[in-house]
Design a protein around this motif. Sequence first.
Motif, PDB file in Angstrom:
ATOM      1  N   LYS A 252      16.805  13.788 -81.178  1.00 52.37           N
ATOM      2  CA  LYS A 252      17.655  12.731 -81.719  1.00 52.37           C
ATOM      3  C   LYS A 252      17.401  12.589 -83.218  1.00 52.37           C
ATOM      4  O   LYS A 252      16.715  11.650 -83.651  1.00 52.37           O
ATOM      5  N   PRO A 253      17.931  13.492 -84.018  1.00 49.45           N
ATOM      6  CA  PRO A 253      17.683  13.415 -85.469  1.00 49.45           C
ATOM      7  C   PRO A 253      18.264  12.181 -86.126  1.00 49.45           C
ATOM      8  O   PRO A 253      17.826  11.791 -87.209  1.00 49.45           O
ATOM      9  N   SER A 254      19.266  11.554 -85.489  1.00 47.69           N
ATOM     10  CA  SER A 254      19.868  10.360 -86.075  1.00 47.69           C
ATOM     11  C   SER A 254      19.013   9.109 -85.861  1.00 47.69           C
ATOM     12  O   SER A 254      19.183   8.114 -86.570  1.00 47.69           O
ATOM     13  N   LYS A 255      18.101   9.153 -84.904  1.00 47.85           N
ATOM     14  CA  LYS A 255      17.214   8.028 -84.631  1.00 47.85           C
ATOM     15  C   LYS A 255      16.004   8.117 -85.553  1.00 47.85           C
ATOM     16  O   LYS A 255      15.197   9.029 -85.455  1.00 47.85           O
ATOM     17  N   LYS A 256      15.891   7.157 -86.465  1.00 48.67           N
ATOM     18  CA  LYS A 256      14.830   7.191 -87.469  1.00 48.67           C
ATOM     19  C   LYS A 256      13.721   6.197 -87.108  1.00 48.67           C
ATOM     20  O   LYS A 256      13.996   5.091 -86.649  1.00 48.67           O
ATOM     21  N   TYR A 257      12.482   6.616 -87.348  1.00 49.67           N
ATOM     22  CA  TYR A 257      11.314   5.754 -87.170  1.00 49.67           C
ATOM     23  C   TYR A 257      10.600   5.636 -88.515  1.00 49.67           C
ATOM     24  O   TYR A 257      10.450   6.630 -89.230  1.00 49.67           O
ATOM     25  N   GLN A 258      10.172   4.428 -88.826  1.00 49.21           N
ATOM     26  CA  GLN A 258       9.456   4.208 -90.079  1.00 49.21           C
ATOM     27  C   GLN A 258       7.948   4.225 -89.827  1.00 49.21           C
ATOM     28  O   GLN A 258       7.466   3.660 -88.847  1.00 49.21           O
ATOM     29  N   ALA A 259       7.236   4.895 -90.710  1.00 50.10           N
ATOM     30  CA  ALA A 259       5.779   5.014 -90.569  1.00 50.10           C
ATOM     31  C   ALA A 259       5.139   4.983 -91.949  1.00 50.10           C
ATOM     32  O   ALA A 259       5.831   5.068 -92.974  1.00 50.10           O
ATOM     33  N   LYS A 260       3.810   4.853 -91.956  1.00 44.72           N
ATOM     34  CA  LYS A 260       3.052   4.874 -93.207  1.00 44.72           C
ATOM     35  C   LYS A 260       1.879   5.831 -93.073  1.00 44.72           C
ATOM     36  O   LYS A 260       1.307   5.975 -91.995  1.00 44.72           O
ATOM     37  N   ILE A 261       1.542   6.469 -94.183  1.00 46.09           N
ATOM     38  CA  ILE A 261       0.397   7.376 -94.184  1.00 46.09           C
ATOM     39  C   ILE A 261      -0.885   6.557 -94.126  1.00 46.09           C
ATOM     40  O   ILE A 261      -1.112   5.679 -94.966  1.00 46.09           O
ATOM     41  N   ALA A 262      -1.704   6.821 -93.106  1.00 45.59           N
ATOM     42  CA  ALA A 262      -2.957   6.087 -92.936  1.00 45.59           C
ATOM     43  C   ALA A 262      -4.148   6.858 -93.501  1.00 45.59           C
ATOM     44  O   ALA A 262      -5.045   6.274 -94.119  1.00 45.59           O
ATOM     45  N   TYR A 263      -4.172   8.163 -93.277  1.00 43.85           N
ATOM     46  CA  TYR A 263      -5.278   8.996 -93.763  1.00 43.85           C
ATOM     47  C   TYR A 263      -4.731  10.353 -94.193  1.00 43.85           C
ATOM     48  O   TYR A 263      -3.715  10.819 -93.678  1.00 43.85           O
ATOM     49  N   ILE A 264      -5.438  10.971 -95.129  1.00 44.44           N
ATOM     50  CA  ILE A 264      -5.140  12.347 -95.537  1.00 44.44           C
ATOM     51  C   ILE A 264      -6.445  13.127 -95.488  1.00 44.44           C
ATOM     52  O   ILE A 264      -7.399  12.801 -96.201  1.00 44.44           O
ATOM     53  N   ASN A 265      -6.490  14.128 -94.620  1.00 44.45           N
ATOM     54  CA  ASN A 265      -7.688  14.958 -94.494  1.00 44.45           C
ATOM     55  C   ASN A 265      -7.735  15.930 -95.675  1.00 44.45           C
ATOM     56  O   ASN A 265      -6.880  16.795 -95.817  1.00 44.45           O
ATOM     57  N   GLN A 266      -8.743  15.751 -96.527  1.00 50.16           N
ATOM     58  CA  GLN A 266      -8.836  16.576 -97.725  1.00 50.16           C
ATOM     59  C   GLN A 266      -9.368  17.977 -97.451  1.00 50.16           C
ATOM     60  O   GLN A 266      -9.451  18.813 -98.352  1.00 50.16           O
ATOM     61  N   SER A 267      -9.761  18.231 -96.206  1.00 49.70           N
ATOM     62  CA  SER A 267     -10.255  19.554 -95.836  1.00 49.70           C
ATOM     63  C   SER A 267      -9.094  20.408 -95.347  1.00 49.70           C
ATOM     64  O   SER A 267      -8.388  20.041 -94.396  1.00 49.70           O
TER      65      SER A 267
END
Length: 376
Positions: A252-267
């Motif tokens: 369902k590409p038309s169904k959008k979900y909003q999210a936020k970046i919580a962590y970024i693994n630097q490795s």
Amino acid sequence: MKKYRILIFSFLFLVSCQKDKKEQLDTTASKQANSIQLTNEQVKNAGLIAGNPEERTVKGILQLQGTVTVPPKSVVNVSIPLGGYIKKTDLMAGMHVRKGQLLAVVEDMQYIQLQQDYLTAKEKFQLAKSEYDRQKELNAKKASSDKLFEQTATEMQTQRIYMSALAQKLALLNINVKTLTASNISKTVFITSPVNGLVSKVNVNVGKYIAPTDMLFELMEMSDIVLVMNAFEKDIHLLSVGQNVTVFTNAKPSKKYQAKIAYINQSLNDDRAAEVICKVNQYDSALIPGLFINAEAEFENEKALTVPEDAVVRWQGKFFVFSLIGNNKYKMVSIEPGTASNGYRQIKSSDIDKSSKIVIKNAYTLLMTFMNGGEK
């Protein structure tokens, strides 16, 4: 005579053809080399407005792919510390359970012994406490030796420790020692769900013996799902914790979900990519663990040439703008479209710069005129 008639008809035919050709050449709208010539009246009726492209700071969009998963803290392995035989269970993988819901009934003779030991220790503690109180009173009156008083105090404390240890063991079996009496000793214990979640694995069946190290069920607390995306080395600098991300699935590409970046693994992994962990703003049951997802992360881009979105038209799978050459003559110019933001779209073309005059309003009307105009 017949010869003259043929010559006359041939002359009339040639005159007719020349007339048709002249009518075509007199058409007020004509196409030539991807251009179209309009009259002043046609420009006015179409409401065409020309303007210059502008340099603006536009938002770029980084495409990411990944999967839905559950963090380790939300995956619960249910076991029983003393082992036993499964007497009853109705669970199947895929079922949803509530916190406190019965998962299985387990029975074993050692549960009886444990309850018996606790009740016996409790009686002995009461007896030791009574003796301690009596010796304390006698010792205060110097009617009993200090050594005997200390012995009774030690005995009472020993029984207290033993009783408390047994109570903790029974608590692991979900047996409430406050309501335990000799009349309600049971050979069965009840295993309940510690969370609200989904049953992902069932490793037991009725009659099976389970050891203390065996996992009976695996539960997933679904409301705590996370999205794990991969960002390549060259793109990591475009991402930051707290950045907004728009997520959608292939189904369902038309169904959008909003999210936020919580962590970024630097490795970085073997593919020179880093894991980007995102949390959805609002849980949706459609986001099941293992589901493949796509994401778009917005970031501030450098300045770029932009035009109003109405200026860009699509024809035969390609994108164009109309450049005003002069004297109501317009030419279709192929462009490479970029991201759109606040009503403006980034464009790239070697034939367009800030000084170019292009149609910024009603470009699609001009496209229709172009497609229907007479050809030279």
